[in-house]
Design a protein around this motif. Structure first.
Motif, mmCIF file in Angstrom:
data_model
loop_
_atom_site.group_PDB
_atom_site.id
_atom_site.type_symbol
_atom_site.label_atom_id
_atom_site.label_comp_id
_atom_site.label_asym_id
_atom_site.label_seq_id
_atom_site.Cartn_x
_atom_site.Cartn_y
_atom_site.Cartn_z
ATOM 1 N N SER A 51 2.139 14.665 -11.252
ATOM 2 C CA SER A 51 1.748 13.288 -10.945
ATOM 3 C C SER A 51 1.605 13.100 -9.433
ATOM 4 O O SER A 51 2.266 13.766 -8.645
ATOM 5 C CB SER A 51 2.789 12.307 -11.484
ATOM 6 O OG SER A 51 2.451 10.991 -11.134
ATOM 7 N N THR A 52 0.756 12.170 -9.067
ATOM 8 C CA THR A 52 0.605 11.843 -7.648
ATOM 9 C C THR A 52 0.933 10.383 -7.362
ATOM 10 O O THR A 52 0.942 9.970 -6.211
ATOM 11 C CB THR A 52 -0.840 12.113 -7.170
ATOM 12 O OG1 THR A 52 -1.738 11.316 -7.945
ATOM 13 C CG2 THR A 52 -1.192 13.584 -7.293
ATOM 14 N N LYS A 53 1.216 9.606 -8.408
ATOM 15 C CA LYS A 53 1.430 8.168 -8.238
ATOM 16 C C LYS A 53 2.848 7.875 -7.754
ATOM 17 O O LYS A 53 3.825 8.234 -8.382
ATOM 18 C CB LYS A 53 1.182 7.437 -9.551
ATOM 19 C CG LYS A 53 1.392 5.936 -9.415
ATOM 20 C CD LYS A 53 0.887 5.197 -10.607
ATOM 21 C CE LYS A 53 1.152 3.728 -10.567
ATOM 22 N NZ LYS A 53 1.222 3.065 -9.312
ATOM 23 N N THR A 54 2.907 7.210 -6.616
ATOM 24 C CA THR A 54 4.172 6.698 -6.089
ATOM 25 C C THR A 54 4.063 5.180 -6.003
ATOM 26 O O THR A 54 2.959 4.639 -5.935
ATOM 27 C CB THR A 54 4.471 7.280 -4.688
ATOM 28 O OG1 THR A 54 3.386 6.970 -3.819
ATOM 29 C CG2 THR A 54 4.683 8.788 -4.743
ATOM 30 N N LYS A 85 11.878 17.179 -10.138
ATOM 31 C CA LYS A 85 10.645 16.894 -9.398
ATOM 32 C C LYS A 85 9.449 16.975 -10.325
ATOM 33 O O LYS A 85 9.341 17.886 -11.136
ATOM 34 C CB LYS A 85 10.488 17.890 -8.242
ATOM 35 C CG LYS A 85 9.320 17.585 -7.350
ATOM 36 C CD LYS A 85 9.303 18.459 -6.117
ATOM 37 C CE LYS A 85 8.137 18.041 -5.233
ATOM 38 N NZ LYS A 85 8.186 18.637 -3.928
ATOM 39 N N ASP A 86 8.532 16.021 -10.191
ATOM 40 C CA ASP A 86 7.287 16.003 -10.946
ATOM 41 C C ASP A 86 6.195 16.546 -10.041
ATOM 42 O O ASP A 86 5.837 15.912 -9.044
ATOM 43 C CB ASP A 86 6.965 14.574 -11.394
ATOM 44 C CG ASP A 86 5.711 14.500 -12.248
ATOM 45 O OD1 ASP A 86 4.979 15.510 -12.355
ATOM 46 O OD2 ASP A 86 5.453 13.423 -12.807
ATOM 47 N N LYS A 108 8.192 9.704 -7.678
ATOM 48 C CA LYS A 108 7.236 9.545 -8.768
ATOM 49 C C LYS A 108 8.023 9.238 -10.036
ATOM 50 O O LYS A 108 9.211 9.537 -10.129
ATOM 51 C CB LYS A 108 6.432 10.829 -8.941
ATOM 52 C CG LYS A 108 5.639 11.193 -7.707
ATOM 53 C CD LYS A 108 5.007 12.554 -7.878
ATOM 54 C CE LYS A 108 4.513 13.046 -6.531
ATOM 55 N NZ LYS A 108 4.435 14.485 -6.471
ATOM 56 N N GLU A 109 7.342 8.679 -11.009
ATOM 57 C CA GLU A 109 7.971 8.315 -12.269
ATOM 58 C C GLU A 109 8.626 9.543 -12.902
ATOM 59 O O GLU A 109 8.037 10.614 -12.982
ATOM 60 C CB GLU A 109 6.897 7.748 -13.199
ATOM 61 C CG GLU A 109 7.422 6.934 -14.342
ATOM 62 C CD GLU A 109 6.298 6.245 -15.072
ATOM 63 O OE1 GLU A 109 5.958 6.705 -16.174
ATOM 64 O OE2 GLU A 109 5.766 5.251 -14.539
ATOM 65 N N GLU A 141 11.230 11.202 -11.760
ATOM 66 C CA GLU A 141 11.939 12.056 -10.815
ATOM 67 C C GLU A 141 13.358 11.540 -10.565
ATOM 68 O O GLU A 141 13.623 10.342 -10.649
ATOM 69 C CB GLU A 141 11.203 12.120 -9.474
ATOM 70 C CG GLU A 141 9.918 12.903 -9.531
ATOM 71 C CD GLU A 141 9.257 13.064 -8.176
ATOM 72 O OE1 GLU A 141 8.546 14.067 -7.996
ATOM 73 O OE2 GLU A 141 9.439 12.187 -7.301
ATOM 74 N N TYR A 153 15.397 16.985 -4.239
ATOM 75 C CA TYR A 153 14.984 16.674 -5.598
ATOM 76 C C TYR A 153 15.932 17.324 -6.595
ATOM 77 O O TYR A 153 16.181 18.513 -6.529
ATOM 78 C CB TYR A 153 13.558 17.180 -5.866
ATOM 79 C CG TYR A 153 12.503 16.357 -5.179
ATOM 80 C CD1 TYR A 153 11.964 15.238 -5.803
ATOM 81 C CD2 TYR A 153 12.054 16.679 -3.908
ATOM 82 C CE1 TYR A 153 11.006 14.462 -5.165
ATOM 83 C CE2 TYR A 153 11.095 15.912 -3.270
ATOM 84 C CZ TYR A 153 10.572 14.807 -3.907
ATOM 85 O OH TYR A 153 9.626 14.046 -3.279
ATOM 86 N N ILE A 178 7.145 2.944 -13.301
ATOM 87 C CA ILE A 178 6.378 2.239 -12.273
ATOM 88 C C ILE A 178 5.338 1.390 -12.993
ATOM 89 O O ILE A 178 4.536 1.913 -13.768
ATOM 90 C CB ILE A 178 5.640 3.207 -11.318
ATOM 91 C CG1 ILE A 178 6.615 4.156 -10.631
ATOM 92 C CG2 ILE A 178 4.830 2.422 -10.288
ATOM 93 C CD1 ILE A 178 5.935 5.262 -9.822
ATOM 94 N N LYS A 196 9.811 4.653 -2.485
ATOM 95 C CA LYS A 196 8.377 4.846 -2.213
ATOM 96 C C LYS A 196 7.988 6.318 -2.165
ATOM 97 O O LYS A 196 6.817 6.651 -2.249
ATOM 98 C CB LYS A 196 7.993 4.177 -0.897
ATOM 99 C CG LYS A 196 8.083 2.674 -0.927
ATOM 100 C CD LYS A 196 7.718 2.123 0.421
ATOM 101 C CE LYS A 196 8.092 0.694 0.583
ATOM 102 N NZ LYS A 196 7.826 0.208 1.941
#
Length: 187
Positions: free
Chosen positions: A82-85, A78-79, A136-137, A139, A75, A175, A133
């Motif tokens: 957030s947890t959304k990938t 790194k975010d 995260k947004e 990164e 990385y 994303i 995949k």
């Protein structure tokens, strides 16, 4: 005349009742070509992975992670909140570049420009498809791809030749979920 005809007919019937015989190929090939190709590819993969491991071992400033998909990454940004990938069908906007393992630029991010990609619905080389995949947004991640995860045996038929491992620094800009993208297109 009848006798000759009957003898000819009898002869034809006797010899035409033969069961069909399988035709043999003119030349027979063994599996040696395939075995040689497999061995050649194993050797290439081992050499590329050894080069990548050397890069990782000599770089003590970064924490490299190994992907179960056969590439390595670290990385840059790194975010941790957030947890959304991205998931199947999501549309991502990202920016990236490609360099050789020794740092020579193949394609700069200015040449490629940010692009959008529908996850697993469009063509993209397998390493980058799998790498996106993991992100995260916002990164930025640097990936080290062996050639079989990049452009493989054929290259890109432009600047990337056969069996060239690459390094790619990728920034995931946005994303959008599939349903959001469809609603925007319908309005």
């Amino acid at each position: 005349m009848k006798v000759k005809f009957l003898m000819l007919l009898t002869g034809l019937l006797m010899f035409s009742c033969k069961s069909p015989e399988a035709r043999r190929p003119v030349t027979q090939k063994s599996g040696s070509y395939i075995n040689e190709a497999v061995e050649r590819n194993r050797k290439i993969v081992a050499e590329e992975e050894a080069r990548i491991q050397t890069i990782i071992e000599t770089d003590s400033t970064r924490e490299y992670l190994s992907s179960p998909n056969g590439f390595w990454y670290y990385y840059n940004t790194k975010d941790t909140t957030s947890t959304k990938t991205p998931e199947f069908g999501d549309v991502v906007e990202f920016d990236y570049n490609l360099t050789t393992l020794d740092g020579r630029s193949i394609y700069s991010d200015e040449e490629i420009k940010p692009r959008t990609y529908a996850i697993d619905r469009e063509q993209l080389f397998s390493g980058l498809r799998q790498g996106l995949k993991l992100m995260k947004e916002g990164e930025t991640v640097t990936f080290l791809f062996p050639s079989h995860k990049a452009f493989g045996y054929y290259g890109d038929k432009n600047r990337i030749g056969s069996d060239v491992p690459v390094i790619s620094t990728v920034t995931l800009i946005d994303i959008s979920e599939e349903s959001e993208t469809n609603q925007e297109n319908n309005n």
